[in-house]
Design a protein around this motif. Structure first.
Motif, PDB file in Angstrom:
ATOM      1  N   LEU A   1     -20.834   3.791   4.080  1.00 21.33           N
ATOM      2  CA  LEU A   1     -21.208   2.764   3.096  1.00 21.33           C
ATOM      3  C   LEU A   1     -20.818   1.367   3.577  1.00 21.33           C
ATOM      4  O   LEU A   1     -21.524   0.385   3.313  1.00 21.33           O
ATOM      5  CB  LEU A   1     -20.579   3.090   1.735  1.00 21.33           C
ATOM      6  CG  LEU A   1     -21.187   4.337   1.081  1.00 21.33           C
ATOM      7  CD1 LEU A   1     -20.434   4.714  -0.183  1.00 21.33           C
ATOM      8  CD2 LEU A   1     -22.674   4.126   0.762  1.00 21.33           C
ATOM      9  N   GLN A   2     -19.725   1.279   4.329  1.00 21.55           N
ATOM     10  CA  GLN A   2     -19.342  -0.019   4.907  1.00 21.55           C
ATOM     11  C   GLN A   2     -20.452  -0.500   5.868  1.00 21.55           C
ATOM     12  O   GLN A   2     -20.861  -1.652   5.838  1.00 21.55           O
ATOM     13  CB  GLN A   2     -18.039   0.177   5.679  1.00 21.55           C
ATOM     14  CG  GLN A   2     -17.264  -1.086   5.932  1.00 21.55           C
ATOM     15  CD  GLN A   2     -15.973  -0.751   6.681  1.00 21.55           C
ATOM     16  OE1 GLN A   2     -15.996  -0.036   7.678  1.00 21.55           O
ATOM     17  NE2 GLN A   2     -14.868  -1.272   6.208  1.00 21.55           N
ATOM     18  N   SER A   3     -20.954   0.431   6.689  1.00 27.96           N
ATOM     19  CA  SER A   3     -22.027   0.068   7.634  1.00 27.96           C
ATOM     20  C   SER A   3     -23.290  -0.329   6.872  1.00 27.96           C
ATOM     21  O   SER A   3     -24.021  -1.240   7.279  1.00 27.96           O
ATOM     22  CB  SER A   3     -22.371   1.236   8.550  1.00 27.96           C
ATOM     23  OG  SER A   3     -21.268   1.624   9.268  1.00 27.96           O
TER      24      SER A   3
ATOM     25  N   LEU B   1     -27.653  -6.893  -2.283  1.00 32.51           N
ATOM     26  CA  LEU B   1     -27.686  -5.538  -2.864  1.00 32.51           C
ATOM     27  C   LEU B   1     -27.433  -5.572  -4.377  1.00 32.51           C
ATOM     28  O   LEU B   1     -27.502  -4.531  -5.043  1.00 32.51           O
ATOM     29  CB  LEU B   1     -26.650  -4.639  -2.179  1.00 32.51           C
ATOM     30  CG  LEU B   1     -27.002  -4.207  -0.760  1.00 32.51           C
ATOM     31  CD1 LEU B   1     -25.820  -3.531  -0.077  1.00 32.51           C
ATOM     32  CD2 LEU B   1     -28.199  -3.259  -0.753  1.00 32.51           C
ATOM     33  N   GLU B   2     -27.092  -6.765  -4.879  1.00 35.85           N
ATOM     34  CA  GLU B   2     -26.882  -7.001  -6.318  1.00 35.85           C
ATOM     35  C   GLU B   2     -25.949  -5.967  -6.975  1.00 35.85           C
ATOM     36  O   GLU B   2     -24.961  -5.561  -6.372  1.00 35.85           O
ATOM     37  CB  GLU B   2     -28.239  -7.060  -7.037  1.00 35.85           C
ATOM     38  CG  GLU B   2     -29.048  -8.279  -6.598  1.00 35.85           C
ATOM     39  CD  GLU B   2     -30.537  -8.021  -6.509  1.00 35.85           C
ATOM     40  OE1 GLU B   2     -31.002  -7.005  -7.011  1.00 35.85           O
ATOM     41  OE2 GLU B   2     -31.219  -8.876  -5.929  1.00 35.85           O
ATOM     42  N   GLY B   3     -26.292  -5.529  -8.185  1.00 32.53           N
ATOM     43  CA  GLY B   3     -25.400  -4.637  -8.951  1.00 32.53           C
ATOM     44  C   GLY B   3     -25.051  -3.362  -8.191  1.00 32.53           C
ATOM     45  O   GLY B   3     -23.919  -2.864  -8.225  1.00 32.53           O
ATOM     46  N   PHE B   4     -26.028  -2.858  -7.499  1.00 29.14           N
ATOM     47  CA  PHE B   4     -25.842  -1.643  -6.717  1.00 29.14           C
ATOM     48  C   PHE B   4     -24.761  -1.889  -5.642  1.00 29.14           C
ATOM     49  O   PHE B   4     -23.871  -1.071  -5.407  1.00 29.14           O
ATOM     50  CB  PHE B   4     -27.206  -1.307  -6.100  1.00 29.14           C
ATOM     51  CG  PHE B   4     -27.206  -0.173  -5.160  1.00 29.14           C
ATOM     52  CD1 PHE B   4     -26.783   1.088  -5.574  1.00 29.14           C
ATOM     53  CD2 PHE B   4     -27.656  -0.334  -3.851  1.00 29.14           C
ATOM     54  CE1 PHE B   4     -26.811   2.158  -4.690  1.00 29.14           C
ATOM     55  CE2 PHE B   4     -27.687   0.722  -2.981  1.00 29.14           C
ATOM     56  CZ  PHE B   4     -27.252   1.972  -3.397  1.00 29.14           C
ATOM     57  N   GLY B   5     -24.857  -3.085  -5.022  1.00 33.27           N
ATOM     58  CA  GLY B   5     -23.872  -3.470  -4.000  1.00 33.27           C
ATOM     59  C   GLY B   5     -22.459  -3.514  -4.583  1.00 33.27           C
ATOM     60  O   GLY B   5     -21.490  -3.121  -3.935  1.00 33.27           O
ATOM     61  N   LEU B   6     -22.351  -3.983  -5.834  1.00 37.68           N
ATOM     62  CA  LEU B   6     -21.023  -4.070  -6.476  1.00 37.68           C
ATOM     63  C   LEU B   6     -20.398  -2.685  -6.633  1.00 37.68           C
ATOM     64  O   LEU B   6     -19.200  -2.498  -6.455  1.00 37.68           O
ATOM     65  CB  LEU B   6     -21.123  -4.744  -7.841  1.00 37.68           C
ATOM     66  CG  LEU B   6     -21.473  -6.242  -7.799  1.00 37.68           C
ATOM     67  CD1 LEU B   6     -21.609  -6.790  -9.217  1.00 37.68           C
ATOM     68  CD2 LEU B   6     -20.410  -7.017  -7.021  1.00 37.68           C
ATOM     69  N   LYS B   7     -21.272  -1.710  -6.970  1.00 39.44           N
ATOM     70  CA  LYS B   7     -20.766  -0.335  -7.129  1.00 39.44           C
ATOM     71  C   LYS B   7     -20.227   0.178  -5.793  1.00 39.44           C
ATOM     72  O   LYS B   7     -19.202   0.853  -5.736  1.00 39.44           O
ATOM     73  CB  LYS B   7     -21.886   0.598  -7.607  1.00 39.44           C
ATOM     74  CG  LYS B   7     -22.217   0.419  -9.059  1.00 39.44           C
ATOM     75  CD  LYS B   7     -23.178   1.512  -9.483  1.00 39.44           C
ATOM     76  CE  LYS B   7     -23.847   1.142 -10.785  1.00 39.44           C
ATOM     77  NZ  LYS B   7     -25.102   1.799 -11.019  1.00 39.44           N
ATOM     78  N   ILE B   8     -20.946  -0.169  -4.727  1.00 40.47           N
ATOM     79  CA  ILE B   8     -20.476   0.283  -3.398  1.00 40.47           C
ATOM     80  C   ILE B   8     -19.154  -0.414  -3.083  1.00 40.47           C
ATOM     81  O   ILE B   8     -18.196   0.216  -2.628  1.00 40.47           O
ATOM     82  CB  ILE B   8     -21.522  -0.024  -2.293  1.00 40.47           C
ATOM     83  CG1 ILE B   8     -22.839   0.678  -2.590  1.00 40.47           C
ATOM     84  CG2 ILE B   8     -20.994   0.418  -0.932  1.00 40.47           C
ATOM     85  CD1 ILE B   8     -23.950   0.451  -1.572  1.00 40.47           C
TER      86      ILE B   8
END
Ligand SMILES: Cc1cc2nc3c(=O)[nH]c(=O)nc-3n(C[C@H](O)[C@H](O)[C@H](O)COP(=O)(O)O)c2cc1C
Length: 319
Positions: free
Chosen positions: A94-96, A108-115
Protein backbone atom coordinates in the motif's frame (compact mmCIF):
# COMPACT_ATOMS: atom_id res chain seq x y z
CA UNK A 1 -5.75 -61.19 -4.68
CA UNK A 2 -9.06 -60.35 -6.37
CA UNK A 3 -10.57 -59.42 -2.98
CA UNK A 4 -7.60 -57.16 -2.18
CA UNK A 5 -7.87 -55.39 -5.54
CA UNK A 6 -11.61 -54.99 -5.04
CA UNK A 7 -11.10 -53.56 -1.54
CA UNK A 8 -8.55 -51.09 -2.93
CA UNK A 9 -11.16 -49.81 -5.35
CA UNK A 10 -14.01 -49.77 -2.84
CA UNK A 11 -12.00 -47.74 -0.38
CA UNK A 12 -11.49 -44.90 -2.89
CA UNK A 13 -14.83 -43.12 -2.21
CA UNK A 14 -14.17 -43.42 1.54
CA UNK A 15 -10.75 -41.78 1.23
CA UNK A 16 -12.13 -39.02 -1.01
CA UNK A 17 -14.86 -38.45 1.57
CA UNK A 18 -12.20 -38.00 4.25
CA UNK A 19 -10.35 -35.56 1.94
CA UNK A 20 -13.60 -33.68 1.54
CA UNK A 21 -14.26 -33.40 5.28
CA UNK A 22 -10.71 -32.26 5.89
CA UNK A 23 -11.09 -29.56 3.23
CA UNK A 24 -14.48 -28.61 4.64
CA UNK A 25 -13.01 -28.05 8.09
CA UNK A 26 -9.82 -26.24 7.11
CA UNK A 27 -10.55 -24.51 3.82
CA UNK A 28 -10.31 -20.72 3.98
CA UNK A 29 -14.01 -20.39 3.15
CA UNK A 30 -15.09 -22.67 5.99
CA UNK A 31 -16.68 -21.17 9.11
CA UNK A 32 -14.68 -23.78 11.06
CA UNK A 33 -11.34 -22.47 9.79
CA UNK A 34 -9.56 -20.36 12.43
CA UNK A 35 -10.23 -16.66 11.82
CA UNK A 36 -6.54 -15.65 11.94
CA UNK A 37 -5.73 -18.14 9.21
CA UNK A 38 -8.56 -16.93 6.98
CA UNK A 39 -7.46 -13.34 7.40
CA UNK A 40 -3.78 -14.23 6.96
CA UNK A 41 -4.38 -15.68 3.51
CA UNK A 42 -7.12 -13.25 2.44
CA UNK A 43 -4.77 -10.38 3.22
CA UNK A 44 -1.78 -11.92 1.45
CA UNK A 45 -3.83 -12.55 -1.68
CA UNK A 46 -5.29 -9.07 -1.85
CA UNK A 47 -2.01 -7.31 -1.00
CA UNK A 48 -0.40 -9.25 -3.83
CA UNK A 49 -2.98 -7.93 -6.31
CA UNK A 50 -1.69 -4.44 -5.46
CA UNK A 51 1.98 -5.21 -6.14
CA UNK A 52 1.03 -7.18 -9.24
CA UNK A 53 -1.00 -4.21 -10.47
CA UNK A 54 1.98 -1.92 -9.97
CA UNK A 55 4.29 -4.23 -11.93
CA UNK A 56 2.45 -4.19 -15.26
CA UNK A 57 3.58 -1.79 -17.98
CA UNK A 58 0.70 0.66 -17.72
CA UNK A 59 -1.14 0.55 -14.40
CA UNK A 60 -4.51 2.31 -14.49
CA UNK A 61 -4.68 5.27 -12.08
CA UNK A 62 -6.64 4.35 -8.92
CA UNK A 63 -6.74 0.69 -9.96
CA UNK A 64 -8.08 -1.89 -7.56
CA UNK A 65 -10.27 0.35 -5.37
CA UNK A 66 -12.69 -2.48 -4.54
CA UNK A 67 -9.97 -4.96 -3.71
CA UNK A 68 -8.00 -2.44 -1.65
CA UNK A 69 -11.14 -1.48 0.29
CA UNK A 70 -11.69 -5.16 1.04
CA UNK A 71 -8.03 -5.48 2.03
CA UNK A 72 -8.30 -2.51 4.42
CA UNK A 73 -11.37 -4.08 5.97
CA UNK A 74 -9.51 -7.36 6.56
CA UNK A 75 -6.51 -5.48 7.91
CA UNK A 76 -8.72 -3.74 10.46
CA UNK A 77 -9.84 -7.14 11.73
CA UNK A 78 -6.28 -8.48 11.80
CA UNK A 79 -4.75 -8.31 15.26
CA UNK A 80 -1.19 -7.02 15.53
CA UNK A 81 -0.62 -9.80 18.08
CA UNK A 82 -0.78 -12.37 15.26
CA UNK A 83 1.98 -13.15 12.73
CA UNK A 84 3.16 -9.76 11.46
CA UNK A 85 3.89 -10.88 7.89
CA UNK A 86 0.45 -10.02 6.41
CA UNK A 87 0.70 -6.55 7.97
CA UNK A 88 4.28 -6.03 6.74
CA UNK A 89 3.40 -7.17 3.26
CA UNK A 90 0.31 -4.97 3.05
CA UNK A 91 2.34 -2.08 4.46
CA UNK A 92 4.87 -2.34 1.62
CA UNK A 93 2.24 -2.86 -1.08
CA UNK A 94 0.00 0.00 0.00
CA UNK A 95 2.95 2.33 0.60
CA UNK A 96 4.10 1.66 -2.99
CA UNK A 97 0.54 2.20 -4.24
CA UNK A 98 0.33 5.60 -2.52
CA UNK A 99 3.82 6.59 -3.70
CA UNK A 100 2.99 5.60 -7.29
CA UNK A 101 -0.02 7.95 -7.26
CA UNK A 102 1.91 10.76 -5.52
CA UNK A 103 4.68 10.57 -8.14
CA UNK A 104 2.03 11.17 -10.82
CA UNK A 105 0.13 13.84 -8.89
CA UNK A 106 -2.98 11.69 -8.79
CA UNK A 107 -5.15 12.44 -5.73
CA UNK A 108 -6.53 9.38 -3.96
CA UNK A 109 -8.90 11.56 -1.86
CA UNK A 110 -10.98 9.81 0.85
CA UNK A 111 -9.80 6.41 -0.24
CA UNK A 112 -6.19 7.61 0.14
CA UNK A 113 -6.95 8.73 3.72
CA UNK A 114 -8.12 5.22 4.60
CA UNK A 115 -4.85 3.82 3.27
CA UNK A 116 -2.87 6.47 5.19
CA UNK A 117 -4.66 5.41 8.37
CA UNK A 118 -3.40 1.86 7.89
CA UNK A 119 0.12 3.10 7.05
CA UNK A 120 0.18 5.12 10.31
CA UNK A 121 -0.86 2.00 12.22
CA UNK A 122 2.13 0.19 10.71
CA UNK A 123 4.44 3.07 11.63
CA UNK A 124 3.16 2.93 15.21
CA UNK A 125 3.74 -0.82 15.27
CA UNK A 126 7.27 -0.15 14.06
CA UNK A 127 7.09 -2.90 11.43
CA UNK A 128 9.01 -3.07 8.17
CA UNK A 129 7.28 -2.67 4.80
CA UNK A 130 7.81 -5.92 2.88
CA UNK A 131 5.89 -5.69 -0.33
CA UNK A 132 5.57 -3.51 -3.40
CA UNK A 133 7.84 -3.72 -6.42
CA UNK A 134 11.51 -4.40 -6.95
CA UNK A 135 13.79 -3.79 -9.93
CA UNK A 136 15.38 -6.65 -11.81
CA UNK A 137 18.13 -5.72 -14.24
CA UNK A 138 18.02 -7.48 -17.61
CA UNK A 139 21.29 -9.18 -16.92
CA UNK A 140 19.67 -11.29 -14.19
CA UNK A 141 18.08 -13.40 -16.88
CA UNK A 142 21.12 -14.62 -18.73
CA UNK A 143 22.36 -17.91 -20.05
CA UNK A 144 23.87 -19.75 -17.11
CA UNK A 145 25.71 -22.83 -18.27
CA UNK A 146 26.75 -23.71 -14.74
CA UNK A 147 23.13 -23.66 -13.55
CA UNK A 148 22.10 -25.78 -16.54
CA UNK A 149 24.79 -28.34 -15.67
CA UNK A 150 23.70 -28.28 -12.04
CA UNK A 151 20.02 -28.84 -12.85
CA UNK A 152 20.93 -31.76 -15.09
CA UNK A 153 23.01 -33.38 -12.39
CA UNK A 154 20.55 -33.76 -9.48
CA UNK A 155 20.01 -37.31 -8.32
CA UNK A 156 18.29 -39.12 -5.46
CA UNK A 157 20.83 -40.09 -2.84
CA UNK A 158 20.09 -43.03 -0.56
CA UNK A 159 23.39 -43.30 1.33
CA UNK A 160 24.27 -40.78 3.99
CA UNK A 161 27.08 -40.21 6.45
CA UNK A 162 26.06 -40.02 10.10
CA UNK A 163 25.63 -36.45 11.33
CA UNK A 164 23.11 -33.71 11.74
CA UNK A 165 23.04 -30.89 9.23
CA UNK A 166 24.20 -27.60 10.74
CA UNK A 167 21.68 -24.87 11.45
CA UNK A 168 23.51 -22.49 9.12
CA UNK A 169 22.97 -24.93 6.21
CA UNK A 170 19.33 -25.44 7.18
CA UNK A 171 18.87 -21.70 7.06
CA UNK A 172 20.39 -21.59 3.60
CA UNK A 173 17.99 -24.32 2.47
CA UNK A 174 15.09 -22.30 3.88
CA UNK A 175 16.41 -19.15 2.20
CA UNK A 176 16.45 -20.85 -1.21
CA UNK A 177 13.12 -22.58 -0.50
CA UNK A 178 11.54 -19.17 0.18
CA UNK A 179 12.20 -18.30 -3.47
CA UNK A 180 9.76 -21.00 -4.63
CA UNK A 181 6.93 -19.48 -6.65
CA UNK A 182 3.47 -19.99 -5.16
CA UNK A 183 -0.01 -19.15 -6.34
CA UNK A 184 -0.56 -15.41 -5.66
CA UNK A 185 2.54 -15.67 -3.47
CA UNK A 186 0.42 -17.19 -0.71
CA UNK A 187 3.30 -19.44 0.42
CA UNK A 188 1.21 -22.24 1.83
CA UNK A 189 4.11 -24.69 1.93
CA UNK A 190 5.89 -25.64 5.16
CA UNK A 191 9.12 -27.53 5.75
CA UNK A 192 9.18 -29.57 8.96
CA UNK A 193 12.64 -30.67 10.00
CA UNK A 194 13.57 -33.66 12.20
CA UNK A 195 16.93 -34.82 13.49
CA UNK A 196 15.91 -36.84 16.57
CA UNK A 197 16.53 -40.52 15.72
CA UNK A 198 13.30 -41.53 17.41
CA UNK A 199 11.22 -39.10 15.37
CA UNK A 200 12.93 -40.10 12.13
CA UNK A 201 12.54 -43.79 12.79
CA UNK A 202 8.82 -43.44 13.58
CA UNK A 203 8.18 -41.15 10.61
CA UNK A 204 10.04 -43.33 8.12
CA UNK A 205 8.31 -46.45 9.35
CA UNK A 206 4.97 -44.74 8.73
CA UNK A 207 6.17 -43.64 5.28
CA UNK A 208 7.41 -47.10 4.37
CA UNK A 209 9.44 -46.30 1.23
CA UNK A 210 12.90 -45.96 2.75
CA UNK A 211 13.42 -49.58 3.74
CA UNK A 212 17.03 -50.53 3.19
CA UNK A 213 18.41 -47.07 3.90
CA UNK A 214 16.13 -45.88 6.72
CA UNK A 215 18.85 -46.43 9.34
CA UNK A 216 21.27 -44.10 7.57
CA UNK A 217 18.83 -41.16 7.58
CA UNK A 218 19.74 -38.60 10.23
CA UNK A 219 17.96 -35.62 8.73
CA UNK A 220 14.42 -35.58 7.46
CA UNK A 221 12.07 -33.00 6.06
CA UNK A 222 8.32 -33.37 5.80
CA UNK A 223 6.94 -30.94 3.24
CA UNK A 224 3.36 -29.89 3.81
CA UNK A 225 0.89 -27.30 2.60
CA UNK A 226 -1.69 -25.41 4.63
CA UNK A 227 -5.25 -26.20 3.55
CA UNK A 228 -6.45 -22.81 4.81
CA UNK A 229 -4.59 -21.09 1.99
CA UNK A 230 -7.26 -22.32 -0.39
CA UNK A 231 -10.99 -22.02 -0.82
CA UNK A 232 -13.51 -23.11 -3.41
CA UNK A 233 -13.76 -26.21 -5.53
CA UNK A 234 -11.46 -24.92 -8.26
CA UNK A 235 -8.51 -24.85 -5.89
CA UNK A 236 -9.06 -28.39 -4.64
CA UNK A 237 -5.62 -29.64 -5.66
CA UNK A 238 -3.64 -26.43 -5.38
CA UNK A 239 -2.15 -27.27 -1.99
CA UNK A 240 -0.32 -30.09 -3.75
CA UNK A 241 0.85 -27.85 -6.58
CA UNK A 242 2.42 -25.28 -4.25
CA UNK A 243 3.76 -27.99 -1.94
CA UNK A 244 5.34 -29.96 -4.77
CA UNK A 245 7.07 -26.88 -6.16
CA UNK A 246 8.45 -26.17 -2.69
CA UNK A 247 9.68 -29.75 -2.41
CA UNK A 248 11.51 -29.48 -5.73
CA UNK A 249 13.21 -26.28 -4.64
CA UNK A 250 14.28 -27.96 -1.38
CA UNK A 251 15.74 -30.89 -3.32
CA UNK A 252 17.71 -28.49 -5.51
CA UNK A 253 18.78 -26.46 -2.49
CA UNK A 254 20.15 -29.60 -0.81
CA UNK A 255 22.15 -30.53 -3.88
CA UNK A 256 23.40 -26.95 -4.32
CA UNK A 257 24.67 -27.00 -0.73
CA UNK A 258 26.54 -30.27 -1.11
CA UNK A 259 23.93 -32.46 0.52
CA UNK A 260 22.38 -35.61 -0.84
CA UNK A 261 18.60 -35.88 -0.75
CA UNK A 262 15.88 -38.35 -1.64
CA UNK A 263 12.18 -37.54 -1.95
CA UNK A 264 9.97 -40.10 -0.22
CA UNK A 265 6.36 -40.46 -1.28
CA UNK A 266 3.45 -39.74 0.99
CA UNK A 267 0.94 -41.69 -1.04
CA UNK A 268 -0.81 -42.82 2.12
CA UNK A 269 -4.33 -43.20 3.46
CA UNK A 270 -5.89 -40.34 5.41
CA UNK A 271 -5.47 -42.30 8.64
CA UNK A 272 -1.77 -42.86 7.98
CA UNK A 273 -1.37 -39.18 7.12
CA UNK A 274 -2.98 -38.20 10.42
CA UNK A 275 -0.63 -40.61 12.24
CA UNK A 276 2.33 -38.90 10.57
CA UNK A 277 0.96 -35.49 11.59
CA UNK A 278 0.70 -36.70 15.18
CA UNK A 279 4.20 -38.17 15.35
CA UNK A 280 5.64 -35.17 13.50
CA UNK A 281 3.70 -32.62 15.57
CA UNK A 282 2.23 -31.17 12.38
CA UNK A 283 -1.16 -29.47 12.37
CA UNK A 284 -3.90 -31.54 10.73
CA UNK A 285 -4.73 -28.32 8.89
CA UNK A 286 -1.76 -29.12 6.64
CA UNK A 287 -1.78 -31.70 3.84
CA UNK A 288 1.39 -33.74 3.63
CA UNK A 289 3.15 -33.62 0.28
CA UNK A 290 6.38 -35.57 0.51
CA UNK A 291 9.20 -36.45 2.91
CA UNK A 292 12.81 -35.73 2.01
CA UNK A 293 15.63 -37.75 3.53
CA UNK A 294 18.85 -35.78 3.32
CA UNK A 295 22.33 -35.41 4.70
CA UNK A 296 25.97 -35.58 3.77
CA UNK A 297 26.37 -38.14 1.01
CA UNK A 298 29.03 -40.80 1.55
CA UNK A 299 32.23 -39.37 -0.02
CA UNK A 300 32.64 -42.25 -2.42
CA UNK A 301 31.79 -42.82 -6.03
CA UNK A 302 28.15 -43.40 -5.26
CA UNK A 303 26.14 -45.98 -7.08
CA UNK A 304 22.67 -44.55 -7.58
CA UNK A 305 19.61 -45.86 -9.39
CA UNK A 306 19.94 -44.88 -13.04
CA UNK A 307 16.31 -43.76 -13.31
CA UNK A 308 16.40 -43.48 -17.09
CA UNK A 309 14.29 -40.67 -18.50
CA UNK A 310 11.80 -40.86 -21.32
CA UNK A 311 12.95 -39.37 -24.65
CA UNK A 312 12.53 -35.58 -24.73
CA UNK A 313 9.93 -35.73 -27.51
CA UNK A 314 7.69 -37.70 -25.14
CA UNK A 315 8.07 -35.03 -22.46
CA UNK A 316 7.64 -31.88 -24.48
CA UNK A 317 4.67 -32.10 -26.79
CA UNK A 318 4.73 -29.32 -29.33
CA UNK A 319 1.21 -28.43 -30.43
C1 LIG B 1 7.02 -37.69 -5.04
C2 LIG B 1 8.17 -38.66 -5.05
C3 LIG B 1 8.15 -39.74 -4.20
C4 LIG B 1 9.23 -40.61 -4.13
N1 LIG B 1 9.21 -41.64 -3.24
C5 LIG B 1 10.30 -42.41 -3.08
C6 LIG B 1 10.33 -43.40 -2.04
O1 LIG B 1 9.37 -43.57 -1.28
N2 LIG B 1 11.46 -44.14 -1.90
C7 LIG B 1 12.56 -43.96 -2.70
O2 LIG B 1 13.56 -44.65 -2.51
N3 LIG B 1 12.55 -43.02 -3.70
C8 LIG B 1 11.46 -42.25 -3.90
N4 LIG B 1 11.44 -41.26 -4.87
C9 LIG B 1 12.63 -41.05 -5.70
C10 LIG B 1 12.40 -41.49 -7.15
O3 LIG B 1 12.53 -42.86 -7.25
C11 LIG B 1 13.40 -40.76 -8.04
O4 LIG B 1 13.21 -39.35 -7.91
C12 LIG B 1 13.24 -41.11 -9.51
O5 LIG B 1 13.56 -42.44 -9.75
C13 LIG B 1 14.16 -40.26 -10.39
O6 LIG B 1 15.50 -40.42 -10.01
P1 LIG B 1 16.45 -39.23 -9.53
O7 LIG B 1 15.75 -38.51 -8.42
O8 LIG B 1 17.72 -39.89 -9.09
O9 LIG B 1 16.65 -38.34 -10.70
C14 LIG B 1 10.36 -40.42 -4.97
C15 LIG B 1 10.35 -39.33 -5.85
C16 LIG B 1 9.29 -38.45 -5.88
C17 LIG B 1 9.34 -37.27 -6.82
Amino acid sequence: MFIKDLMNVLIIPYEYALDFFRALKWSKASPLCPKYKQLHYDILLLAHTVEKGLSISNPRPKFGVDKISKLLNYLEQYSSEWDSFPLEKSYGCLQSYVRWHKDRDIALEGFGLKIEKFLSRCEDLNIEPKGGVKEISNSSVQLNVEAERFLNSRFSCRRFLPGIVEDSILEKIAEIARRTPSQCNRQSGRIHYYSEPEDISKLLRLQGGAEGFRESVNNLFVISSEISAWSGFKARSQAYVDGALLAMQVLNACQALGLGACPLNLAVSNNRELDICKVGRISVGERLIVMIAFGLPEPIDLVVARSERMPIDKVIIKH
